[in-house]
Each structure stands twice: as C-alpha cells, then as structure tokens.
Design a protein around this motif. Sequence first.
Motif, PDB file in Angstrom:
ATOM      1  N   LEU A  91       0.829  -1.211   0.000  1.00  0.00           N
ATOM      2  CA  LEU A  91       0.000   0.000   0.000  1.00  0.00           C
ATOM      3  C   LEU A  91       0.860   1.258   0.000  1.00  0.00           C
ATOM      4  O   LEU A  91       0.556   2.223  -0.708  1.00  0.00           O
ATOM      5  CB  LEU A  91      -0.955  -0.014   1.192  1.00  0.00           C
ATOM      6  CG  LEU A  91      -2.062  -1.065   1.122  1.00  0.00           C
ATOM      7  CD1 LEU A  91      -2.776  -1.182   2.463  1.00  0.00           C
ATOM      8  CD2 LEU A  91      -3.040  -0.756   0.013  1.00  0.00           C
ATOM      9  N   LEU A 135      -3.762  -3.970  -8.676  1.00  0.00           N
ATOM     10  CA  LEU A 135      -4.857  -3.190  -8.092  1.00  0.00           C
ATOM     11  C   LEU A 135      -5.961  -4.099  -7.552  1.00  0.00           C
ATOM     12  O   LEU A 135      -6.542  -3.811  -6.502  1.00  0.00           O
ATOM     13  CB  LEU A 135      -5.425  -2.198  -9.107  1.00  0.00           C
ATOM     14  CG  LEU A 135      -4.535  -0.997  -9.431  1.00  0.00           C
ATOM     15  CD1 LEU A 135      -5.173  -0.124 -10.514  1.00  0.00           C
ATOM     16  CD2 LEU A 135      -4.240  -0.182  -8.187  1.00  0.00           C
ATOM     17  N   LEU A 136      -6.252  -5.188  -8.243  1.00  0.00           N
ATOM     18  CA  LEU A 136      -7.252  -6.138  -7.739  1.00  0.00           C
ATOM     19  C   LEU A 136      -6.779  -6.770  -6.432  1.00  0.00           C
ATOM     20  O   LEU A 136      -7.559  -6.923  -5.489  1.00  0.00           O
ATOM     21  CB  LEU A 136      -7.560  -7.209  -8.783  1.00  0.00           C
ATOM     22  CG  LEU A 136      -8.400  -6.757  -9.971  1.00  0.00           C
ATOM     23  CD1 LEU A 136      -8.445  -7.845 -11.034  1.00  0.00           C
ATOM     24  CD2 LEU A 136      -9.804  -6.385  -9.526  1.00  0.00           C
ATOM     25  N   LEU A 162      -4.676  -5.411  -4.281  1.00  0.00           N
ATOM     26  CA  LEU A 162      -4.753  -4.360  -3.265  1.00  0.00           C
ATOM     27  C   LEU A 162      -6.183  -4.145  -2.788  1.00  0.00           C
ATOM     28  O   LEU A 162      -6.414  -3.873  -1.610  1.00  0.00           O
ATOM     29  CB  LEU A 162      -4.190  -3.050  -3.805  1.00  0.00           C
ATOM     30  CG  LEU A 162      -2.675  -2.966  -3.941  1.00  0.00           C
ATOM     31  CD1 LEU A 162      -2.277  -1.692  -4.671  1.00  0.00           C
ATOM     32  CD2 LEU A 162      -1.995  -3.033  -2.599  1.00  0.00           C
ATOM     33  N   SER A 163      -7.134  -4.286  -3.694  1.00  0.00           N
ATOM     34  CA  SER A 163      -8.533  -4.073  -3.309  1.00  0.00           C
ATOM     35  C   SER A 163      -9.027  -5.166  -2.355  1.00  0.00           C
ATOM     36  O   SER A 163      -9.977  -4.949  -1.607  1.00  0.00           O
ATOM     37  CB  SER A 163      -9.431  -3.994  -4.545  1.00  0.00           C
ATOM     38  OG  SER A 163      -9.544  -5.258  -5.160  1.00  0.00           O
ATOM     39  N   LEU A 164      -8.382  -6.323  -2.386  1.00  0.00           N
ATOM     40  CA  LEU A 164      -8.768  -7.410  -1.488  1.00  0.00           C
ATOM     41  C   LEU A 164      -8.078  -7.312  -0.130  1.00  0.00           C
ATOM     42  O   LEU A 164      -8.496  -7.984   0.825  1.00  0.00           O
ATOM     43  CB  LEU A 164      -8.458  -8.768  -2.128  1.00  0.00           C
ATOM     44  CG  LEU A 164      -9.312  -9.130  -3.343  1.00  0.00           C
ATOM     45  CD1 LEU A 164      -8.817 -10.433  -3.959  1.00  0.00           C
ATOM     46  CD2 LEU A 164     -10.776  -9.246  -2.959  1.00  0.00           C
ATOM     47  N   TYR A 165      -7.023  -6.507  -0.031  1.00  0.00           N
ATOM     48  CA  TYR A 165      -6.283  -6.408   1.227  1.00  0.00           C
ATOM     49  C   TYR A 165      -7.171  -5.949   2.386  1.00  0.00           C
ATOM     50  O   TYR A 165      -7.029  -6.450   3.494  1.00  0.00           O
ATOM     51  CB  TYR A 165      -5.102  -5.446   1.104  1.00  0.00           C
ATOM     52  CG  TYR A 165      -3.902  -5.989   0.347  1.00  0.00           C
ATOM     53  CD1 TYR A 165      -3.866  -7.284  -0.161  1.00  0.00           C
ATOM     54  CD2 TYR A 165      -2.795  -5.192   0.131  1.00  0.00           C
ATOM     55  CE1 TYR A 165      -2.767  -7.757  -0.850  1.00  0.00           C
ATOM     56  CE2 TYR A 165      -1.684  -5.661  -0.547  1.00  0.00           C
ATOM     57  CZ  TYR A 165      -1.675  -6.933  -1.038  1.00  0.00           C
ATOM     58  OH  TYR A 165      -0.580  -7.397  -1.714  1.00  0.00           O
ATOM     59  N   GLY A 166      -8.062  -5.007   2.153  1.00  0.00           N
ATOM     60  CA  GLY A 166      -8.924  -4.498   3.223  1.00  0.00           C
ATOM     61  C   GLY A 166      -9.773  -5.597   3.851  1.00  0.00           C
ATOM     62  O   GLY A 166      -9.702  -5.824   5.067  1.00  0.00           O
ATOM     63  N   ALA A 181      -6.223 -12.904  -3.225  1.00  0.00           N
ATOM     64  CA  ALA A 181      -5.271 -11.791  -3.149  1.00  0.00           C
ATOM     65  C   ALA A 181      -3.851 -12.280  -3.412  1.00  0.00           C
ATOM     66  O   ALA A 181      -3.081 -11.626  -4.128  1.00  0.00           O
ATOM     67  CB  ALA A 181      -5.357 -11.100  -1.784  1.00  0.00           C
ATOM     68  N   ARG A 239      -1.609 -11.120  -6.421  1.00  0.00           N
ATOM     69  CA  ARG A 239      -0.329 -10.471  -6.081  1.00  0.00           C
ATOM     70  C   ARG A 239       0.827 -11.202  -6.738  1.00  0.00           C
ATOM     71  O   ARG A 239       1.775 -10.585  -7.207  1.00  0.00           O
ATOM     72  CB  ARG A 239      -0.151 -10.438  -4.559  1.00  0.00           C
ATOM     73  CG  ARG A 239       1.108  -9.732  -4.117  1.00  0.00           C
ATOM     74  CD  ARG A 239       1.045  -8.251  -4.492  1.00  0.00           C
ATOM     75  NE  ARG A 239       2.275  -7.596  -4.164  1.00  0.00           N
ATOM     76  CZ  ARG A 239       3.305  -7.438  -5.009  1.00  0.00           C
ATOM     77  NH1 ARG A 239       3.226  -7.895  -6.224  1.00  0.00           N
ATOM     78  NH2 ARG A 239       4.385  -6.804  -4.620  1.00  0.00           N
TER      79      ARG A 239
END
Length: 161
Positions: free
Chosen positions: A71, A104-105, A107-111, A141, A145
């Motif tokens: 991030l 980006l996909l 990263l969007s799953l990290y939350g 993720a 990644r």
Amino acid sequence: MSFLMFPVRRLNEWHVIPALAVSLALLCRFVTPYMWIASLAYAFMVSGMLFRKSSRRIHVYLMSSAMALDLALVGTLEIKRNAVEKALEFSLGPWQQAHIMASLLALSLYGPVFALGLWRYLRPGSPAPARLWHIRLGIAAFVLRSLGFLLMFSMLGMHNG
C-alpha cells in the motif's frame, strides 16, 4: 556408498527465509528501488503463507507487513508518477496493463482480508464463515499479487528507478 546414507533434514518454513533474502539481494542489481520494495513485500507474503499453520502470530506480522509495504509503494508511485492516471490512459502495453490490473485487484482485497484476519486473530473462536472467507479472499489476493509480481518485470526499462 555409505556417504549416501546420511540423514536428510526435512525443509520447513524457516529454511525459505534465508533463500528469499539472498534472492532479494541478488535482485537488487537488476531492478529499480520500487521493484526491490515490491520484491521484499512479496517475500514477506510468501513467508507469511508458509507460516499460516505453524505460527499464527508470525503469519499476522508477515502478511500485515507485506500489505502495508504494498500500500505504501502504490501510494508513493501515485504521488511521484501519477500511476493510476497513467493506467487509466491505457498508454502502456498489454503486459504492463495486466500488471497494473492484477496488482490493483490484489490491493482491493487487502482491506477485507486484513479485517477478517484481524477479527480471527483477536477472537480465535470466530464463526466458521469468517475463516472460510478470510481463506478464500486471502488466496485470491495472493494469486493476484503473485501474478502482479511476475508481470512487474515487464515494467523494467519503462522508468528511471
């Protein structure tokens, strides 16, 4: 032939970490500082996956570190290079665009992965669906990644470090 009869130690997750460190050190000669940081984050993530069953605490620290580094790196690239704007212009080649999309996909799953993981860590008796969704989203993720990491090398030569 008795020299072939020595006991062979079984490799475990602790043996992988030095190999990752040496690989990263060798990688430094060929990649940009951003790629080095991304490689370090990926090494943390791979190590975290290896510790997921043997040590929850180490798994949490490694995965949290990997996500935080990723991030921070994306934030830095956005500030320094307007990375999202360039990605939306579709001015890069297909491999570079695939790298950006996979990253980006992920990263969007990290939350959600982090939130579910934190809930499970702080409340070990959390409901089974929380565990199931943490695993499903975590694997998605990690796969994204991994794809983003491999495709990252298509960015070599596009920018000065």
